[in-house]
Design a protein around this motif. Structure first.
Motif, PDB file in Angstrom:
ATOM      1  N   ALA A 199      36.042  38.478  29.951  1.00  0.00           N
ATOM      2  CA  ALA A 199      36.548  38.407  31.332  1.00  0.00           C
ATOM      3  C   ALA A 199      36.856  36.956  31.683  1.00  0.00           C
ATOM      4  N   ASP A 200      38.008  36.747  32.293  1.00  0.00           N
ATOM      5  CA  ASP A 200      38.419  35.393  32.680  1.00  0.00           C
ATOM      6  C   ASP A 200      39.482  35.539  33.759  1.00  0.00           C
ATOM      7  N   PHE A 201      39.680  34.460  34.557  1.00  0.00           N
ATOM      8  CA  PHE A 201      40.744  34.554  35.573  1.00  0.00           C
ATOM      9  C   PHE A 201      42.093  34.112  35.047  1.00  0.00           C
ATOM     10  N   SER A 202      42.150  33.657  33.809  1.00  0.00           N
ATOM     11  CA  SER A 202      43.390  33.136  33.239  1.00  0.00           C
ATOM     12  C   SER A 202      44.070  34.196  32.369  1.00  0.00           C
ATOM     13  N   LEU A 218      29.342  41.438  27.674  1.00  0.00           N
ATOM     14  CA  LEU A 218      30.375  40.860  28.539  1.00  0.00           C
ATOM     15  C   LEU A 218      30.384  39.356  28.291  1.00  0.00           C
ATOM     16  N   TYR A 219      31.496  38.852  27.771  1.00  0.00           N
ATOM     17  CA  TYR A 219      31.654  37.409  27.596  1.00  0.00           C
ATOM     18  C   TYR A 219      32.380  36.924  28.852  1.00  0.00           C
ATOM     19  N   LEU A 220      31.590  36.319  29.756  1.00  0.00           N
ATOM     20  CA  LEU A 220      32.112  35.942  31.076  1.00  0.00           C
ATOM     21  C   LEU A 220      32.710  34.538  31.006  1.00  0.00           C
ATOM     22  N   GLN A 221      33.913  34.384  31.565  1.00  0.00           N
ATOM     23  CA  GLN A 221      34.686  33.144  31.466  1.00  0.00           C
ATOM     24  C   GLN A 221      34.874  32.765  29.992  1.00  0.00           C
ATOM     25  N   SER A 222      35.419  33.732  29.288  1.00  0.00           N
ATOM     26  CA  SER A 222      35.484  33.675  27.820  1.00  0.00           C
ATOM     27  C   SER A 222      36.465  32.652  27.287  1.00  0.00           C
ATOM     28  N   HIS A 223      37.354  32.145  28.141  1.00  0.00           N
ATOM     29  CA  HIS A 223      38.444  31.306  27.648  1.00  0.00           C
ATOM     30  C   HIS A 223      39.131  32.050  26.496  1.00  0.00           C
ATOM     31  N   LEU A 224      39.267  31.459  25.306  1.00  0.00           N
ATOM     32  CA  LEU A 224      40.062  32.105  24.266  1.00  0.00           C
ATOM     33  C   LEU A 224      39.248  33.089  23.425  1.00  0.00           C
ATOM     34  N   GLU A 241      41.022  40.670  33.497  1.00  0.00           N
ATOM     35  CA  GLU A 241      41.397  39.495  34.312  1.00  0.00           C
ATOM     36  C   GLU A 241      40.704  39.607  35.662  1.00  0.00           C
ATOM     37  N   THR A 242      39.815  38.665  35.933  1.00  0.00           N
ATOM     38  CA  THR A 242      39.065  38.728  37.187  1.00  0.00           C
ATOM     39  C   THR A 242      38.481  37.363  37.535  1.00  0.00           C
ATOM     40  N   ASP A 243      38.327  37.135  38.822  1.00  0.00           N
ATOM     41  CA  ASP A 243      37.523  36.018  39.292  1.00  0.00           C
ATOM     42  C   ASP A 243      36.062  36.394  39.020  1.00  0.00           C
ATOM     43  N   SER A 244      35.323  35.524  38.377  1.00  0.00           N
ATOM     44  CA  SER A 244      33.945  35.916  38.024  1.00  0.00           C
ATOM     45  C   SER A 244      33.035  35.969  39.246  1.00  0.00           C
ATOM     46  N   ARG A 245      33.512  35.544  40.407  1.00  0.00           N
ATOM     47  CA  ARG A 245      32.716  35.688  41.637  1.00  0.00           C
ATOM     48  C   ARG A 245      32.935  37.042  42.295  1.00  0.00           C
ATOM     49  N   PHE A 279      45.096  24.451  35.906  1.00  0.00           N
ATOM     50  CA  PHE A 279      44.610  23.699  34.739  1.00  0.00           C
ATOM     51  C   PHE A 279      44.295  24.657  33.585  1.00  0.00           C
ATOM     52  N   TRP A 280      43.575  25.747  33.889  1.00  0.00           N
ATOM     53  CA  TRP A 280      43.134  26.635  32.797  1.00  0.00           C
ATOM     54  C   TRP A 280      44.281  27.407  32.173  1.00  0.00           C
ATOM     55  N   GLU A 281      45.306  27.687  32.960  1.00  0.00           N
ATOM     56  CA  GLU A 281      46.489  28.317  32.364  1.00  0.00           C
ATOM     57  C   GLU A 281      47.132  27.370  31.346  1.00  0.00           C
ATOM     58  N   HIS A 322      38.499  21.378  18.584  1.00  0.00           N
ATOM     59  CA  HIS A 322      37.459  22.284  19.105  1.00  0.00           C
ATOM     60  C   HIS A 322      37.758  23.754  18.859  1.00  0.00           C
ATOM     61  N   TYR A 323      39.019  24.124  18.874  1.00  0.00           N
ATOM     62  CA  TYR A 323      39.358  25.548  18.820  1.00  0.00           C
ATOM     63  C   TYR A 323      40.010  25.864  17.474  1.00  0.00           C
ATOM     64  N   ARG A 324      39.164  25.935  16.442  1.00  0.00           N
ATOM     65  CA  ARG A 324      39.634  26.151  15.058  1.00  0.00           C
ATOM     66  C   ARG A 324      39.665  27.661  14.780  1.00  0.00           C
ATOM     67  N   VAL A 373      27.477  33.620  28.442  1.00  0.00           N
ATOM     68  CA  VAL A 373      28.227  32.568  29.149  1.00  0.00           C
ATOM     69  C   VAL A 373      27.953  31.266  28.415  1.00  0.00           C
ATOM     70  N   THR A 374      28.993  30.501  28.131  1.00  0.00           N
ATOM     71  CA  THR A 374      28.703  29.269  27.402  1.00  0.00           C
ATOM     72  C   THR A 374      29.564  28.082  27.828  1.00  0.00           C
ATOM     73  N   VAL A 375      28.956  26.958  27.694  1.00  0.00           N
ATOM     74  CA  VAL A 375      29.433  25.586  27.889  1.00  0.00           C
ATOM     75  C   VAL A 375      30.690  25.386  28.751  1.00  0.00           C
ATOM     76  N   GLY A 376      30.434  24.955  29.977  1.00  0.00           N
ATOM     77  CA  GLY A 376      31.543  24.569  30.851  1.00  0.00           C
ATOM     78  C   GLY A 376      32.040  25.715  31.710  1.00  0.00           C
ATOM     79  N   ALA A 377      31.191  26.676  32.016  1.00  0.00           N
ATOM     80  CA  ALA A 377      31.621  27.819  32.835  1.00  0.00           C
ATOM     81  C   ALA A 377      31.244  27.640  34.311  1.00  0.00           C
TER      82      ALA A 377
HETATM   83  C1  LIG Z   1      35.238  25.612  29.534  1.00  0.00           C
HETATM   84  S1  LIG Z   1      35.817  27.270  29.557  1.00  0.00           S
HETATM   85  C2  LIG Z   1      34.435  28.073  28.951  1.00  0.00           C
HETATM   86  C3  LIG Z   1      34.320  27.738  27.524  1.00  0.00           C
HETATM   87  C4  LIG Z   1      34.357  28.924  26.651  1.00  0.00           C
HETATM   88  N1  LIG Z   1      33.088  29.539  26.676  1.00  0.00           N
HETATM   89  C5  LIG Z   1      34.749  28.484  25.260  1.00  0.00           C
HETATM   90  O1  LIG Z   1      33.935  28.583  24.372  1.00  0.00           O
HETATM   91  O2  LIG Z   1      35.873  28.055  25.067  1.00  0.00           O
HETATM   92  C6  LIG Z   1      35.796  27.751  31.256  1.00  0.00           C
HETATM   93  C7  LIG Z   1      36.516  29.083  31.491  1.00  0.00           C
HETATM   94  O3  LIG Z   1      36.227  29.495  32.832  1.00  0.00           O
HETATM   95  C8  LIG Z   1      37.385  30.156  33.338  1.00  0.00           C
HETATM   96  N2  LIG Z   1      37.247  30.157  34.798  1.00  0.00           N
HETATM   97  C9  LIG Z   1      37.136  29.099  35.643  1.00  0.00           C
HETATM   98  N3  LIG Z   1      36.950  29.523  36.907  1.00  0.00           N
HETATM   99  C10 LIG Z   1      36.924  30.883  36.868  1.00  0.00           C
HETATM  100  C11 LIG Z   1      36.734  31.885  37.856  1.00  0.00           C
HETATM  101  N4  LIG Z   1      36.529  31.595  39.161  1.00  0.00           N
HETATM  102  N5  LIG Z   1      36.734  33.185  37.462  1.00  0.00           N
HETATM  103  C12 LIG Z   1      36.935  33.518  36.156  1.00  0.00           C
HETATM  104  N6  LIG Z   1      37.131  32.596  35.177  1.00  0.00           N
HETATM  105  C13 LIG Z   1      37.122  31.291  35.531  1.00  0.00           C
HETATM  106  C14 LIG Z   1      38.533  29.358  32.788  1.00  0.00           C
HETATM  107  O4  LIG Z   1      39.754  30.073  32.767  1.00  0.00           O
HETATM  108  C15 LIG Z   1      38.025  29.020  31.372  1.00  0.00           C
HETATM  109  O5  LIG Z   1      38.483  29.980  30.470  1.00  0.00           O
END
Ligand SMILES: C[S@@+](CC[C@H](N)C(=O)[O-])C[C@H]1O[C@@H](n2cnc3c(N)ncnc32)[C@H](O)[C@@H]1O
Length: 293
Positions: free
Chosen positions: A95-98, A72-78, A120-124, A14-16, A30-32, A139-143
């Motif tokens: 850092a993000d897994f995507s 460190l912006y964890l699960q940074s998405h874009l 590129e990493t799994d945040s766990r 999904f995230w890819e 959302h992503y302007r 870390v922000t909204v939806g991580a």
């Molecule tokens: C809703 S986004 C976070 C929103 C982001 N802060 C923004 O402003 O767009 C969730 C992010 O978590 C990442 N993600 C989900 N599971 C993950 C994991 N196990 N390890 C690393 N990244 C992960 C996704 O690739 C995605 O970029």
């Protein structure tokens, strides 16, 4: 990626797809990124205040305190907020897994003329190269809803921070996460905490009502207590927990939050005490600030 579970693979798929499409269509407000490239920011006031409070910056100059800091912006998405913090003088790692998300981060950073490192990493399971390096983990909204084991995730945050460094987390409030829709009937279909996972197959994307992304994703429920106790057990001191009953953002469509005349969004369920009274708003977002001791 070491964990190849079906749940993780579905979420990554999904995230890819989302990373490839976000910010590329008019229907996704959302992503302007043009705003970011032009020198602006997509950070909400909630996010700016959280960073201000964690860094001791004045709220009217919220990013002043990130200058010269390692973030460190964890699960940074874009990575838009990372680019904004880099422009404010922080050394930022996203850092993000995507891998697609991280490519988009690098493109955005280049367009904005700032340096941002990507990992590129799994945040766990953060790599040792990130351990003990950061003044802030942002870390922000939806991580965290994508994380099965929040305790493990919190321990990774603590590992990434240097002593005295802070976690700054702005997240969806678990009470809001429980609500699938408010109209025509209230549907509450997500558990409150405990790490329970909910797997769903469908088409769509929170950022784009016209999205054709099809995916099978698994999200996990984490209560406020799970977050606070997870941070404490990971060796952090909780400095601040704020629960927000109004929001500037509404990524989930009009079925859940209602917009007031002040332009802000609220979760209004049922009715007030007396006939005609509006109900009190329920919590929709929260801010958690914790320090690695
Ligand atoms: C809703 S986004 C976070 C929103 C982001 N802060 C923004 O402003 O767009 C969730 C992010 O978590 C990442 N993600 C989900 N599971 C993950 C994991 N196990 N390890 C690393 N990244 C992960 C996704 O690739 C995605 O970029």
């Amino acid at each position: 990626m070491t964990d190849t579970s079906d749940e993780l693979a579905g979420n990554l798929d999904f995230w890819e797809q989302a990373a490839a499409s976000h910010g590329t269509k008019e229907s996704d407000p959302h992503y302007r990124f043009d705003v970011v490239v032009a020198g602006g920011s997509l950070m909400t006031r909630m996010e700016e205040r959280a960073v201000a409070d964690a860094t001791g910056s004045p709220r009217d100059d919220p990013l002043a305190g990130v200058r010269g800091r390692d973030v460190l912006y964890l699960q940074s998405h874009l990575g838009a907020d990372g680019v904004v913090m880099a422009r404010a003088g922080a050394r930022v790692t996203c850092a993000d897994f995507s891998p697609t998300a991280l490519r988009r981060v690098r493109e955005l950073a280049e367009a904005a003329g700032v340096d941002v490192e990507t990992v590129e990493t799994d945040s766990r399971a953060l790599p040792e190269s990130l351990h003990g390096r950061f003044d802030l983990v942002y870390v922000t909204v939806g991580a965290i809803c994508w994380i099965d084991d929040l305790g493990l995730w919190m321990r990774q945050v603590a590992l990434a921070l240097r002593a005295g460094g802070r976690l700054v987390m702005v997240e969806i409030h678990p009470a809001y996460q429980m609500v699938e829709k408010r109209v025509p009937d209230l549907v509450v279909d997500f558990p409150y905490g405990g790490g329970t996972g909910l797997t769903e197959t469908g088409t769509g994307d929170y950022a784009d009502p016209e999205s054709t992304i099809t995916s099978t994703t698994t999200c996990y429920a984490h209560s406020v207590a799970d977050m606070v106790n997870g941070a404490i057990r990971a060796g952090m001191r909780v400095d601040r927990l704020e629960e927000h009953v109004v929001s500037e953002i509404n990524p989930r469509g009009d079925d859940v939050l209602q917009q007031g005349e002040d332009g802000l969004w609220r979760l209004l369920v049922g009715r007030g005490k007396d006939e005609g009274d509006a109900p009190e708003p329920m919590p929709v977002y929260l801010t958690l600030i914790a320090t690695r001791t």
